[in-house]
Design a protein around this motif. Structure first.
Motif, PDB file in Angstrom:
ATOM      1  N   GLN A  90       0.671  -1.374   0.019  1.00 42.84           N
ATOM      2  CA  GLN A  90      -0.067   0.120   0.036  1.00 42.84           C
ATOM      3  C   GLN A  90       0.864   1.362   0.111  1.00 42.84           C
ATOM      4  OE1 GLN A  90      -2.342  -0.843   3.620  1.00 42.84           O
ATOM      5  NE2 GLN A  90      -4.270  -1.284   2.352  1.00 42.84           N
ATOM      6  N   PHE A  91       2.043   1.346   0.645  1.00 44.22           N
ATOM      7  CA  PHE A  91       2.844   2.570   0.940  1.00 44.22           C
ATOM      8  C   PHE A  91       3.907   2.480   0.294  1.00 44.22           C
ATOM      9  CE2 PHE A  91      -0.450   2.097   4.316  1.00 44.22           C
ATOM     10  CZ  PHE A  91      -1.368   2.990   3.941  1.00 44.22           C
ATOM     11  N   PRO A  92       4.645   3.055  -0.592  1.00 46.42           N
ATOM     12  CA  PRO A  92       5.949   2.822  -1.168  1.00 46.42           C
ATOM     13  C   PRO A  92       7.066   3.042  -0.012  1.00 46.42           C
ATOM     14  CG  PRO A  92       4.638   4.077  -2.646  1.00 46.42           C
ATOM     15  CD  PRO A  92       3.586   3.979  -1.327  1.00 46.42           C
ATOM     16  N   ALA A  93       6.931   4.079   0.920  1.00 51.39           N
ATOM     17  CA  ALA A  93       7.957   4.299   1.876  1.00 51.39           C
ATOM     18  C   ALA A  93       8.356   3.149   2.800  1.00 51.39           C
ATOM     19  CB  ALA A  93       7.621   5.675   2.273  1.00 51.39           C
ATOM     20  N   VAL A  94       7.206   2.188   2.970  1.00 51.85           N
ATOM     21  CA  VAL A  94       7.466   1.531   4.225  1.00 51.85           C
ATOM     22  C   VAL A  94       8.539   0.386   3.921  1.00 51.85           C
ATOM     23  CG1 VAL A  94       6.291  -0.455   5.299  1.00 51.85           C
ATOM     24  CG2 VAL A  94       5.102   1.564   5.033  1.00 51.85           C
ATOM     25  N   GLY A  95       9.342   0.344   4.696  1.00 53.69           N
ATOM     26  CA  GLY A  95      10.499  -0.516   4.641  1.00 53.69           C
ATOM     27  C   GLY A  95      10.448  -1.726   5.816  1.00 53.69           C
ATOM     28  N   VAL A  96       9.864  -1.383   6.830  1.00 57.57           N
ATOM     29  CA  VAL A  96       9.684  -2.315   7.851  1.00 57.57           C
ATOM     30  C   VAL A  96       8.560  -2.373   8.550  1.00 57.57           C
ATOM     31  CG1 VAL A  96      10.619  -3.045  10.405  1.00 57.57           C
ATOM     32  CG2 VAL A  96      12.022  -1.972   8.684  1.00 57.57           C
ATOM     33  N   THR A  97       7.638  -3.446   8.801  1.00 56.54           N
ATOM     34  CA  THR A  97       6.629  -3.513   9.443  1.00 56.54           C
ATOM     35  C   THR A  97       6.584  -4.391  10.920  1.00 56.54           C
ATOM     36  OG1 THR A  97       5.891  -5.585   8.233  1.00 56.54           O
ATOM     37  CG2 THR A  97       5.218  -3.393   7.362  1.00 56.54           C
ATOM     38  N   CYS A  98       5.808  -4.060  11.768  1.00 59.46           N
ATOM     39  CA  CYS A  98       5.713  -4.720  12.982  1.00 59.46           C
ATOM     40  C   CYS A  98       4.256  -4.970  13.475  1.00 59.46           C
ATOM     41  CB  CYS A  98       6.544  -3.766  14.179  1.00 59.46           C
ATOM     42  SG  CYS A  98       8.270  -3.741  13.890  1.00 59.46           S
ATOM     43  N   PRO A  99       4.162  -6.240  14.248  1.00 53.83           N
ATOM     44  CA  PRO A  99       2.785  -6.402  14.756  1.00 53.83           C
ATOM     45  C   PRO A  99       2.706  -5.721  16.012  1.00 53.83           C
ATOM     46  CG  PRO A  99       4.050  -8.312  15.238  1.00 53.83           C
ATOM     47  CD  PRO A  99       5.280  -7.201  14.377  1.00 53.83           C
ATOM     48  N   LYS A 100       1.345  -5.657  16.581  1.00 50.97           N
ATOM     49  CA  LYS A 100       0.912  -5.590  17.827  1.00 50.97           C
ATOM     50  C   LYS A 100       1.731  -6.982  18.565  1.00 50.97           C
ATOM     51  CE  LYS A 100      -3.087  -4.323  19.244  1.00 50.97           C
ATOM     52  NZ  LYS A 100      -4.537  -4.177  19.430  1.00 50.97           N
ATOM     53  N   ILE A 101       2.190  -6.372  19.846  1.00 49.50           N
ATOM     54  CA  ILE A 101       2.851  -7.542  20.657  1.00 49.50           C
ATOM     55  C   ILE A 101       2.140  -7.597  22.029  1.00 49.50           C
ATOM     56  CG2 ILE A 101       4.711  -8.530  21.692  1.00 49.50           C
ATOM     57  CD1 ILE A 101       6.412  -6.973  19.710  1.00 49.50           C
ATOM     58  N   ARG A 102       1.625  -8.925  22.338  1.00 47.32           N
ATOM     59  CA  ARG A 102       0.865  -8.858  23.665  1.00 47.32           C
ATOM     60  C   ARG A 102       1.930 -10.067  24.569  1.00 47.32           C
ATOM     61  NH1 ARG A 102      -4.810  -8.516  21.652  1.00 47.32           N
ATOM     62  NH2 ARG A 102      -5.147 -10.814  22.169  1.00 47.32           N
ATOM     63  N   PHE A 103       1.819  -9.925  25.947  1.00 43.60           N
ATOM     64  CA  PHE A 103       2.554 -10.956  26.523  1.00 43.60           C
ATOM     65  C   PHE A 103       1.992 -12.159  26.324  1.00 43.60           C
ATOM     66  CE2 PHE A 103       3.809  -6.730  28.351  1.00 43.60           C
ATOM     67  CZ  PHE A 103       5.043  -6.833  28.666  1.00 43.60           C
ATOM     68  N   HIS A 104       2.906 -13.170  26.489  1.00 45.40           N
ATOM     69  CA  HIS A 104       2.335 -14.500  26.455  1.00 45.40           C
ATOM     70  C   HIS A 104       1.448 -14.843  27.693  1.00 45.40           C
ATOM     71  CE1 HIS A 104       2.647 -18.918  26.725  1.00 45.40           C
ATOM     72  NE2 HIS A 104       2.459 -18.933  25.189  1.00 45.40           N
ATOM     73  N   ASP A 105       2.181 -14.672  28.811  1.00 45.93           N
ATOM     74  CA  ASP A 105       1.438 -15.160  30.157  1.00 45.93           C
ATOM     75  C   ASP A 105       0.530 -13.973  30.428  1.00 45.93           C
ATOM     76  OD1 ASP A 105       3.193 -17.134  30.284  1.00 45.93           O
ATOM     77  OD2 ASP A 105       4.878 -15.907  31.210  1.00 45.93           O
TER      78      ASP A 105
END
Length: 316
Positions: free
Chosen positions: A116-131
């Motif tokens: 979608q966005f030409p400038a994007v070089g890195v994507t990260c997800p939402k992170i939640r704690f496993h426990d």
């Protein structure tokens, strides 16, 4: 919305994870990858000089598309991931902590912003704690305070009630889960191995943004993270690398008046406070770790070149 980039309909994604004396934990991650719905990915497990070679245990698990690379030495987070990158064939490189658990649509959701966005070089997800699976660890990063050397993950320790469900550019990637395009590696290089452990993804993020790319928080993508399983919650090694690399990061990425103010803040307030705490608790290993961290910075030059991977363009 920016005009979309033309990329392959189903590009190959190289999922790279580093194991260090945690074969069972790594196998939990690999087990979770069976649920991934994206049709085209490979998994590279880099063993970072563990006491026992995990290759046979991983082979017996019969996990799909897994290659194990065994390093005789512990190369640290940066070096281990860079070794994995050198063996990867993907169009995108997904660096993922071995103490995480993936969700089924993770890969296709992380790929969307690149389309979608030409400038994007890195994507990260939402992170939640496993426990604590409803508690947020990461929903993007706030800007760096150049005067104190501090930044905070958005949403840290908040219950996830949808308040951070808006995707968009952010200041730093999270090292536990970051998908990187091949173009980033060709232009900004790989993780700098001088960090070894901690702050390496912040330094890399700063270099990636200086190279003209955006870092993008993809709120719809989700992983669960068992934080600090490799080094524990608190120990002298953690104190050493946090101290050493906070200074090293600031020396490499902040200049002029802000860096001068940071030195005054750090050496007149933050560092004395830590020294008093460790002295009152009588933690001599922590005190020695701080001393070694300061000495390391005194003896290492700021202009040390960043790590690069010139062969990555030929990896496919």
């Amino acid at each position: 919305m920016a005009e979309g980039k033309r990329i392959e309909p189903t590009p190959l994604i190289s999922l790279i994870t580093v194991n260090y004396n945690q074969a069972a934990v790594t196998c939990d991650l690999l087990e979770s990858t069976r649920t991934l719905t994206y049709p085209r990915f490979e998994i590279i497990v880099v063993d970072n000089g563990s006491k026992e070679d995990p290759t046979e245990r991983i082979r017996q698990g019969n996990y799909p598309n897994v290659t194990v690379i065994v390093s005789p030495d512990n190369l640290g987070f940066s070096g281990g991931n860079n070794l994995g990158i050198r063996h990867a064939r993907g169009d995108y490189y997904f660096l993922l902590n071995n103490d995480t658990i993936v969700t089924p649509t993770l890969l296709e959701l992380l790929l969307e912003p690149f389309r979608q966005f030409p400038a994007v070089g890195v994507t990260c997800p939402k992170i939640r704690f496993h426990d604590q699976p409803n508690i947020i660890q990461y929903a993007g990063y706030r800007p760096l305070n150049e005067y104190t050397g501090q930044t905070w993950a958005v949403g840290l320790m908040e219950p996830d009630e949808g308040q951070h469900d808006k995707s968009g550019p952010t200041y730093f990637a999270h090292g536990a889960a970051m998908m990187v395009s091949r173009a980033v590696l060709e232009k900004a290089g790989t993780l700098d191995e001088s960090f070894f452990l901690y702050y390496e993804e912040l330094d890399w993020s700063a270099r990636i943004r200086r190279a003209g790319f955006q870092i993008y928080y993809q709120a719809d993508a989700l992983i669960f993270h068992r934080e600090s399983m490799s080094v524990g919650k608190a120990n002298a090694m953690k104190v050493y690398y946090h101290t050493r690399n906070r200074l090293w990061f600031m020396r490499r990425n902040v200049v002029g008046f802000p860096r001068l103010i940071f030195y005054l803040y750090y050496f007149c307030l933050a560092l004395p406070k830590a020294l008093v705490q460790y002295t009152l608790r009588w933690q001599p290993d922590y005190l020695r770790a701080i001393l070694r961290a300061i000495v390391w910075n005194v003896t290492h030059t700021r202009n040390q070149p960043a790590s690069t991977t010139p062969s990555v363009a030929m990896a496919a």
